[in-house]
Design an enzyme around this catalytic site. Structure first.
Site, PDB file in Angstrom:
ATOM      1  N   HIS A 179       0.814  -1.218   0.000  1.00 46.24           N
ATOM      2  CA  HIS A 179       0.000   0.000   0.000  1.00 46.24           C
ATOM      3  C   HIS A 179       0.851   1.273   0.000  1.00 46.24           C
ATOM      4  O   HIS A 179       0.536   2.262   0.674  1.00 46.24           O
ATOM      5  CB  HIS A 179      -0.946  -0.026   1.206  1.00 46.24           C
ATOM      6  CG  HIS A 179      -2.273   0.627   0.979  1.00 46.24           C
ATOM      7  ND1 HIS A 179      -2.492   1.960   1.205  1.00 46.24           N
ATOM      8  CD2 HIS A 179      -3.446   0.134   0.524  1.00 46.24           C
ATOM      9  CE1 HIS A 179      -3.748   2.253   0.926  1.00 46.24           C
ATOM     10  NE2 HIS A 179      -4.356   1.155   0.504  1.00 46.24           N
ATOM     11  N   ASP A 251     -10.613   5.015  -7.086  1.00 47.91           N
ATOM     12  CA  ASP A 251     -10.514   4.014  -6.018  1.00 47.91           C
ATOM     13  C   ASP A 251     -11.161   2.740  -6.563  1.00 47.91           C
ATOM     14  O   ASP A 251     -12.130   2.240  -6.006  1.00 47.91           O
ATOM     15  CB  ASP A 251     -11.219   4.520  -4.752  1.00 47.91           C
ATOM     16  CG  ASP A 251     -10.942   3.624  -3.553  1.00 47.91           C
ATOM     17  OD1 ASP A 251     -10.156   2.678  -3.687  1.00 47.91           O
ATOM     18  OD2 ASP A 251     -11.530   3.873  -2.476  1.00 47.91           O
ATOM     19  N   GLU A 310      -2.357  -0.908  -5.909  1.00 48.90           N
ATOM     20  CA  GLU A 310      -2.503  -2.130  -5.121  1.00 48.90           C
ATOM     21  C   GLU A 310      -2.682  -3.312  -6.066  1.00 48.90           C
ATOM     22  O   GLU A 310      -3.794  -3.631  -6.471  1.00 48.90           O
ATOM     23  CB  GLU A 310      -3.690  -1.978  -4.172  1.00 48.90           C
ATOM     24  CG  GLU A 310      -3.545  -0.779  -3.246  1.00 48.90           C
ATOM     25  CD  GLU A 310      -4.875  -0.302  -2.693  1.00 48.90           C
ATOM     26  OE1 GLU A 310      -5.571  -1.071  -2.040  1.00 48.90           O
ATOM     27  OE2 GLU A 310      -5.222   0.874  -2.937  1.00 48.90           O
TER      28      GLU A 310
HETATM   29  C1  BGC Z   1      -9.002   1.763  -0.407  1.00 49.31           C
HETATM   30  C2  BGC Z   1      -9.665   3.061  -0.082  1.00 49.31           C
HETATM   31  C3  BGC Z   1      -9.327   3.470   1.329  1.00 49.31           C
HETATM   32  C4  BGC Z   1      -7.825   3.513   1.492  1.00 49.31           C
HETATM   33  C5  BGC Z   1      -7.371   3.832   2.897  1.00 49.31           C
HETATM   34  C6  BGC Z   1      -7.531   1.959  -0.236  1.00 49.31           C
HETATM   35  O1  BGC Z   1      -6.835   0.798  -0.554  1.00 49.31           O
HETATM   36  O2  BGC Z   1      -9.294   1.314  -1.706  1.00 49.31           O
HETATM   37  O3  BGC Z   1     -11.043   2.950  -0.256  1.00 49.31           O
HETATM   38  O4  BGC Z   1      -9.891   4.721   1.636  1.00 49.31           O
HETATM   39  O5  BGC Z   1      -7.258   2.293   1.115  1.00 49.31           O
HETATM   40  O6  BGC Z   1      -7.965   2.972   3.809  1.00 49.31           O
END
Ligand code: BGC
Length: 345
Positions: A179, A251, A310
């Site tokens: 992430h 997203d 991701e």
């Molecule tokens: C998700 C988002 C989220 C973010 C932080 C991302 O991987 O897809 O929806 O707001 O992570 O939690």
């Protein structure tokens, strides 16, 4: 190259250690045993200024909660599991609904909150940081004992290869990712809306009002999701497109075509990167929300100051859509890899 290992925090008798490698050419990489969080990737811009190109916090303590999952390893499953429920081999599992009404990023205590064992293996013009940990049967309500290894091979020529290996003793779900939020302007100078992106993807997975995946695909043609040719990220990020509105920006899971390559560039610093992966999907998250923690160099935490790629299997959507892609059985080995390559235009 110089390798450094430093205890940066001691909390609840747990030692948080940072591992850093810097090469003669200025390339630098830093990772924590906490969550396998990448806190630094330092590369040059067109004028040979070496700056950090990932988003991170100022205070190391912020990584304990890490509300935005900066730089972390995500598991057991990345993204949302619709309604926080699934059925495997006739048994129903009820998970934490930490992404109301869904389960997200492994639940309340995902892999991003684990203290990983780290082995540093020095090679020729490269270092491997081998992170290992276990996850126990019914941890966060998932079945099966897992042995997990995430290896970060950091090469002097501006390359990072991640290999994910998992074994289980019972049928379970595994869908890991990283992430890290990239910002190629260097030291968070500009939002990523100034960057350009190319993505070999014809379809995204549709999300609904709860940001869960519905199970349907949408063709990217004539939508803000068409990055098959190089396109600016900010250009359509606030457009009047229903999917964009639901995500508050990007997203969404993009289904990757055969090349499985993602390209990002900043035209001002001339920094570029490519991502290659064995995974079939990349969830692109354009930092549409912020948390309250201060970013490094005391920068204010602002929307769209990073972009996350991701690489993963599709998140589990409505009616357990795509669950097959995350199932790992006893005696099988989960192996996936994702690599980053950095260069100047
Ligand atoms: C998700 C988002 C989220 C973010 C932080 C991302 O991987 O897809 O929806 O707001 O992570 O939690």
């Amino acid at each position: 190259m110089i390798i450094n290992e430093k205890e940066v925090l001691n909390f609840n008798d747990k030692k948080i250690v940072s591992y850093n490698v810097s090469f003669e050419n200025g390339f630098e990489f830093e990772i924590l045993n906490l969550g396998g969080v990448i806190t630094k990737i330092v590369t040059p811009d067109k004028d040979n200024n070496f700056e950090n190109i990932v988003v991170g916090y100022d205070d190391i303590k912020s990584y304990i909660e890490n509300p935005s999952y900066f730089g972390a390893i995500i598991g057991r499953t990345s993204g949302r599991i619709y309604n926080g429920k699934f059925i495997l081999e006739g048994n129903e599992f009820d998970l934490a609904k930490n992404y109301n009404p869904h389960n997200g990023h492994g639940g309340n205590k995902g892999f991003n909150k684990k203290i990983w064992d780290v082995e540093v293996i020095k090679g020729d013009n490269k270092v491997d940081f081998k992170l290992t940990t276990k996850s126990f049967d019914m941890e966060e309500s998932f079945p099966g004992n897992l042995d997990i290894c995430v290896n970060f091979e950091v090469k002097k020529d501006f390359e990072i290869n991640q290999t994910y290996t998992v074994k289980t003793d019972k049928t379970t779900l595994v869908n890991l990712t990283n992430h890290t939020y990239f910002n190629l302007s260097g030291d968070l100078k500009r939002p990523v809306t100034t960057h350009n992106m190319k993505l070999d993807s014809e379809y995204i997975l549709e999300i609904d009002e709860t940001c869960g995946v519905t199970g349907e695909k949408i063709n990217v043609k004539d939508t803000p999701f068409d990055f098959r040719n190089l396109h600016n990220i900010g250009d359509r990020i606030d457009s009047d497109n229903y999917q964009i509105k639901l995500g508050n920006g990007y997203d969404h899971p993009f289904l990757l075509n055969n090349t499985r390559e993602i390209y990002l560039e900043d035209d001002i610093s001339k920094r570029c990167m490519t991502i290659n992966t064995s995974q079939e999907v990349v969830v692109v998250y354009s930092m549409n929300f912020t948390d309250d923690c201060v970013l490094y160099n005391k920068k204010t935490n602002q929307k769209r100051f990073g972009i996350c790629f991701e690489t993963q299997a599709p998140p589990i959507g409505k009616n357990m859509s795509f669950i097959e892609n995350s199932i790992l059985k006893k005696d099988e080995t989960y192996i996936q890899n994702t690599s980053y390559k950095f260069f100047i235009k």
